[in-house]
Design an enzyme around this catalytic site. Structure first.
Site, PDB file in Angstrom:
ATOM      1  N   ARG A 146      -2.591  -0.188   5.583  1.00 12.11           N
ATOM      2  CA  ARG A 146      -3.550  -0.893   4.855  1.00 12.11           C
ATOM      3  C   ARG A 146      -3.340  -2.473   4.327  1.00 12.11           C
ATOM      4  O   ARG A 146      -3.859  -3.232   4.636  1.00 12.11           O
ATOM      5  CB  ARG A 146      -4.099  -0.126   3.782  1.00 12.11           C
ATOM      6  CG  ARG A 146      -4.700   1.217   4.021  1.00 12.11           C
ATOM      7  CD  ARG A 146      -5.083   1.833   2.729  1.00 12.11           C
ATOM      8  NE  ARG A 146      -3.993   2.879   2.404  1.00 12.11           N
ATOM      9  CZ  ARG A 146      -3.666   3.582   1.182  1.00 12.11           C
ATOM     10  NH1 ARG A 146      -4.850   3.976   0.778  1.00 12.11           N
ATOM     11  NH2 ARG A 146      -2.831   4.395   1.431  1.00 12.11           N
ATOM     12  N   CYS A 149       1.126  -1.289   0.110  1.00 10.58           N
ATOM     13  CA  CYS A 149      -0.115   0.052   0.029  1.00 10.58           C
ATOM     14  C   CYS A 149       0.675   1.332  -0.029  1.00 10.58           C
ATOM     15  O   CYS A 149       2.039   1.139  -0.511  1.00 10.58           O
ATOM     16  CB  CYS A 149      -1.134   0.078   1.260  1.00 10.58           C
ATOM     17  SG  CYS A 149      -0.280   0.136   2.663  1.00 10.58           S
TER      18      CYS A 149
END
Length: 155
Positions: A119, A114
């Site tokens: 994330r 990410c």
């Protein structure tokens, strides 16, 4: 005995800490082998769900098999700015993010990233629950990748 407000506050704290993690938790490989880098991060031998440095991710790409999937879990705007060549994107913020992950082959090998690792760290946990067995999460995301001088494409 803690009252309801105290328990709720504790739960919120636990969830907040989990959400703010950088994805630095790694599991051991199926054979139980793991190694710890000088910076304290842990990665495993091939296989398993593991955290890897940007350089280790690049090495994985160099020796990539046909089933390697480069998975970017950033937004479309971030993806268009710079991405690892050959990456496919699934937006972490899509309402059906988990359902989209569930359509992927859990037996394939994944290089996951990410922006900074938050994330993708959360994504590894989802992938684990979905039965994925070979996921290398780039510690520090695309920021670490570009800081290491590794190539990206735009557009």
């Amino acid at each position: 005995m803690p009252n309801r407000t105290t328990r709720l506050a504790g739960l919120v704290l636990v969830l907040a800490l989990a959400a703010c993690g950088s994805g630095t938790t790694a599991s051991t490989a199926a054979d139980g082998t793991a190694s710890t880098a000088a910076d304290g991060t842990t990665s495993t031998a091939a296989g398993g769900i593991r955290l890897v440095s940007a350089d280790e991710g690049a090495t994985l790409l160099e020796g990539a098999s046909d089933d390697l999937v480069i998975l970017d879990v950033r937004t479309p705007e971030e993806f268009s700015e710079a991405r690892i060549d050959g990456a496919v994107m699934i937006d972490f913020y899509d309402d059906d993010f988990e359902a989209q992950l569930a359509t992927l082959d859990p037996d394939a090998t994944y290089l996951l990233y990410c922006r900074s690792g938050n994330r993708s760290g959360q994504t590894t946990e989802i992938m684990r629950t979905l039965g994925f067995t070979d996921v290398a999460d780039v510690d520090g995301g695309i920021l670490a990748w570009t800081s290491a001088g590794l190539p990206v494409v735009a557009g």
